[in-house]
Design a protein around this motif. Structure first.
Motif, PDB file in Angstrom:
ATOM      1  N   VAL A  99       0.863  -1.174   0.000  1.00 16.73           N
ATOM      2  CA  VAL A  99       0.000   0.000   0.000  1.00 16.73           C
ATOM      3  C   VAL A  99       0.898   1.222   0.000  1.00 16.73           C
ATOM      4  O   VAL A  99       1.721   1.408   0.892  1.00 16.73           O
ATOM      5  N   SER A 100       0.772   2.018  -1.039  1.00 17.37           N
ATOM      6  CA  SER A 100       1.609   3.205  -1.164  1.00 17.37           C
ATOM      7  C   SER A 100       0.993   4.378  -0.425  1.00 17.37           C
ATOM      8  O   SER A 100      -0.218   4.543  -0.409  1.00 17.37           O
ATOM      9  N   THR A 101       1.846   5.170   0.139  1.00 23.08           N
ATOM     10  CA  THR A 101       1.379   6.405   0.741  1.00 23.08           C
ATOM     11  C   THR A 101       1.274   7.456  -0.365  1.00 23.08           C
ATOM     12  O   THR A 101       1.798   7.264  -1.466  1.00 23.08           O
ATOM     13  N   ASP A 102       0.653   8.568  -0.056  1.00 24.11           N
ATOM     14  CA  ASP A 102       0.566   9.649  -1.038  1.00 24.11           C
ATOM     15  C   ASP A 102       1.959  10.122  -1.439  1.00 24.11           C
ATOM     16  O   ASP A 102       2.217  10.405  -2.602  1.00 24.11           O
ATOM     17  N   GLY A 103       2.874  10.196  -0.476  1.00 26.04           N
ATOM     18  CA  GLY A 103       4.235  10.631  -0.774  1.00 26.04           C
ATOM     19  C   GLY A 103       4.945   9.698  -1.730  1.00 26.04           C
ATOM     20  O   GLY A 103       5.659  10.135  -2.621  1.00 26.04           O
ATOM     21  N   GLU A 104       4.727   8.397  -1.553  1.00 25.98           N
ATOM     22  CA  GLU A 104       5.350   7.426  -2.458  1.00 25.98           C
ATOM     23  C   GLU A 104       4.788   7.547  -3.862  1.00 25.98           C
ATOM     24  O   GLU A 104       5.532   7.464  -4.838  1.00 25.98           O
ATOM     25  N   ARG A 105       3.493   7.764  -3.971  1.00 22.92           N
ATOM     26  CA  ARG A 105       2.882   7.944  -5.297  1.00 22.92           C
ATOM     27  C   ARG A 105       3.394   9.217  -5.953  1.00 22.92           C
ATOM     28  O   ARG A 105       3.683   9.246  -7.148  1.00 22.92           O
ATOM     29  N   GLU A 106       3.523  10.277  -5.162  1.00 20.20           N
ATOM     30  CA  GLU A 106       4.024  11.539  -5.706  1.00 20.20           C
ATOM     31  C   GLU A 106       5.478  11.396  -6.151  1.00 20.20           C
ATOM     32  O   GLU A 106       5.873  11.918  -7.192  1.00 20.20           O
ATOM     33  N   PHE A 107       6.276  10.677  -5.369  1.00 20.35           N
ATOM     34  CA  PHE A 107       7.666  10.457  -5.747  1.00 20.35           C
ATOM     35  C   PHE A 107       7.748   9.645  -7.038  1.00 20.35           C
ATOM     36  O   PHE A 107       8.520   9.979  -7.940  1.00 20.35           O
ATOM     37  N   ALA A 108       6.956   8.603  -7.138  1.00 22.19           N
ATOM     38  CA  ALA A 108       6.950   7.775  -8.351  1.00 22.19           C
ATOM     39  C   ALA A 108       6.564   8.603  -9.571  1.00 22.19           C
ATOM     40  O   ALA A 108       7.178   8.475 -10.638  1.00 22.19           O
ATOM     41  N   ALA A 109       5.582   9.470  -9.428  1.00 23.95           N
ATOM     42  CA  ALA A 109       5.172  10.334 -10.542  1.00 23.95           C
ATOM     43  C   ALA A 109       6.287  11.314 -10.892  1.00 23.95           C
ATOM     44  O   ALA A 109       6.554  11.581 -12.076  1.00 23.95           O
ATOM     45  N   PHE A 110       6.942  11.849  -9.883  1.00 22.49           N
ATOM     46  CA  PHE A 110       8.061  12.765 -10.094  1.00 22.49           C
ATOM     47  C   PHE A 110       9.170  12.071 -10.892  1.00 22.49           C
ATOM     48  O   PHE A 110       9.696  12.619 -11.858  1.00 22.49           O
ATOM     49  N   VAL A 111       9.501  10.853 -10.497  1.00 22.89           N
ATOM     50  CA  VAL A 111      10.553  10.096 -11.181  1.00 22.89           C
ATOM     51  C   VAL A 111      10.162   9.824 -12.629  1.00 22.89           C
ATOM     52  O   VAL A 111      10.964  10.033 -13.547  1.00 22.89           O
ATOM     53  N   ARG A 112       8.939   9.374 -12.854  1.00 25.02           N
ATOM     54  CA  ARG A 112       8.493   9.082 -14.229  1.00 25.02           C
ATOM     55  C   ARG A 112       8.586  10.321 -15.109  1.00 25.02           C
ATOM     56  O   ARG A 112       8.977  10.244 -16.271  1.00 25.02           O
ATOM     57  N   ALA A 113       8.258  11.468 -14.553  1.00 32.58           N
ATOM     58  CA  ALA A 113       8.243  12.698 -15.343  1.00 32.58           C
ATOM     59  C   ALA A 113       9.642  13.214 -15.664  1.00 32.58           C
ATOM     60  O   ALA A 113       9.831  13.892 -16.668  1.00 32.58           O
ATOM     61  N   ARG A 114      10.631  12.896 -14.846  1.00 31.38           N
ATOM     62  CA  ARG A 114      11.948  13.506 -15.002  1.00 31.38           C
ATOM     63  C   ARG A 114      13.085  12.559 -15.322  1.00 31.38           C
ATOM     64  O   ARG A 114      14.180  12.990 -15.668  1.00 31.38           O
ATOM     65  N   GLN A 115      12.856  11.280 -15.222  1.00 32.71           N
ATOM     66  CA  GLN A 115      13.940  10.311 -15.328  1.00 32.71           C
ATOM     67  C   GLN A 115      14.690  10.388 -16.662  1.00 32.71           C
ATOM     68  O   GLN A 115      15.922  10.385 -16.688  1.00 32.71           O
ATOM     69  N   GLU A 126       9.991  13.527   1.757  1.00 30.50           N
ATOM     70  CA  GLU A 126       8.965  14.190   2.561  1.00 30.50           C
ATOM     71  C   GLU A 126       9.385  15.596   2.975  1.00 30.50           C
ATOM     72  O   GLU A 126       8.546  16.463   3.156  1.00 30.50           O
ATOM     73  N   LYS A 127      10.686  15.827   3.090  1.00 31.98           N
ATOM     74  CA  LYS A 127      11.179  17.130   3.536  1.00 31.98           C
ATOM     75  C   LYS A 127      11.385  18.107   2.388  1.00 31.98           C
ATOM     76  O   LYS A 127      11.305  19.313   2.587  1.00 31.98           O
ATOM     77  N   VAL A 128      11.686  17.609   1.194  1.00 37.23           N
ATOM     78  CA  VAL A 128      12.132  18.489   0.108  1.00 37.23           C
ATOM     79  C   VAL A 128      11.237  18.472  -1.123  1.00 37.23           C
ATOM     80  O   VAL A 128      11.644  18.943  -2.175  1.00 37.23           O
ATOM     81  N   GLU A 129      10.064  17.967  -0.994  1.00 40.15           N
ATOM     82  CA  GLU A 129       9.199  17.766  -2.160  1.00 40.15           C
ATOM     83  C   GLU A 129       9.150  18.978  -3.093  1.00 40.15           C
ATOM     84  O   GLU A 129       9.249  18.836  -4.299  1.00 40.15           O
ATOM     85  N   ARG A 130       9.013  20.159  -2.549  1.00 37.95           N
ATOM     86  CA  ARG A 130       8.904  21.351  -3.402  1.00 37.95           C
ATOM     87  C   ARG A 130      10.213  21.722  -4.092  1.00 37.95           C
ATOM     88  O   ARG A 130      10.206  22.254  -5.175  1.00 37.95           O
ATOM     89  N   GLY A 131      11.330  21.467  -3.459  1.00 35.89           N
ATOM     90  CA  GLY A 131      12.626  21.794  -4.051  1.00 35.89           C
ATOM     91  C   GLY A 131      13.313  20.587  -4.657  1.00 35.89           C
ATOM     92  O   GLY A 131      14.530  20.581  -4.830  1.00 35.89           O
ATOM     93  N   ALA A 132      12.543  19.580  -4.999  1.00 41.53           N
ATOM     94  CA  ALA A 132      13.109  18.310  -5.445  1.00 41.53           C
ATOM     95  C   ALA A 132      13.886  18.436  -6.751  1.00 41.53           C
ATOM     96  O   ALA A 132      14.931  17.809  -6.909  1.00 41.53           O
ATOM     97  N   ASP A 133      13.411  19.226  -7.689  1.00 42.96           N
ATOM     98  CA  ASP A 133      14.118  19.365  -8.972  1.00 42.96           C
ATOM     99  C   ASP A 133      15.537  19.868  -8.763  1.00 42.96           C
ATOM    100  O   ASP A 133      16.491  19.307  -9.294  1.00 42.96           O
ATOM    101  N   GLY A 134      15.670  20.924  -7.993  1.00 44.71           N
ATOM    102  CA  GLY A 134      16.990  21.490  -7.749  1.00 44.71           C
ATOM    103  C   GLY A 134      17.895  20.547  -6.996  1.00 44.71           C
ATOM    104  O   GLY A 134      19.081  20.429  -7.305  1.00 44.71           O
ATOM    105  N   MET A 135      17.347  19.863  -6.008  1.00 45.60           N
ATOM    106  CA  MET A 135      18.150  18.935  -5.224  1.00 45.60           C
ATOM    107  C   MET A 135      18.614  17.766  -6.081  1.00 45.60           C
ATOM    108  O   MET A 135      19.775  17.357  -6.007  1.00 45.60           O
TER     109      MET A 135
END
Length: 90
Positions: free
Chosen positions: A13-29, A62-71
Motif C-alpha cells: 500500500v503506497s502512501t501519497d508521498g510514495e505515489r508523488e515520488f513515483a510520478a516525479f521520477v516518471r516525469a523527469r527520469q 517528505e522534507k524536500v518535495e517542493r525543491g526536489a528538482d533542484g536537489m
C-alpha cells in the motif's frame, strides 16, 4: 490427489508521498539521464548517477518535495564532478 498451496501475493500500500515520488521520477527520469550522459560521457555511469541521485532524493522526499528538482540536479552534477575527478565510472 495432490493439492497445491494457494498463490500468495504481496500487497504493498503506497502512501501519497510514495505515489508523488513515483510520478516525479516518471516525469523527469529520461531528461535527467540525458543530462547525466552529457556530464559523464558514458551511459552506464550516467545510469548509476541517476539511480544514486534518486535514492538520495527518496530518502529526503517528505522534507524536500517542493525543491526536489533542484536537489536532484545538484546530486547528479556533484556526483558527476566526483566521477570526472576520479576518471573512472561511478
Amino acid at each position: 490427489m495432490t493439492t497445491t498451496a494457494p498463490e500468495v501475493r504481496a500487497v504493498t500500500v503506497s502512501t501519497d508521498g510514495e505515489r508523488e515520488f513515483a510520478a516525479f521520477v516518471r516525469a523527469r527520469q529520461q531528461s535527467l539521464l540525458h543530462a547525466a550522459i552529457l556530464l559523464v560521457g558514458d551511459v552506464s555511469a550516467a545510469q548509476d548517477l541517476v539511480q544514486e541521485a534518486l535514492i538520495k532524493l527518496a530518502e529526503r522526499w517528505e522534507k524536500v518535495e517542493r525543491g526536489a528538482d533542484g536537489m536532484l540536479t545538484s546530486f547528479v552534477t556533484s556526483d558527476a564532478g566526483k566521477c570526472r575527478i576520479r576518471s573512472q565510472s561511478c
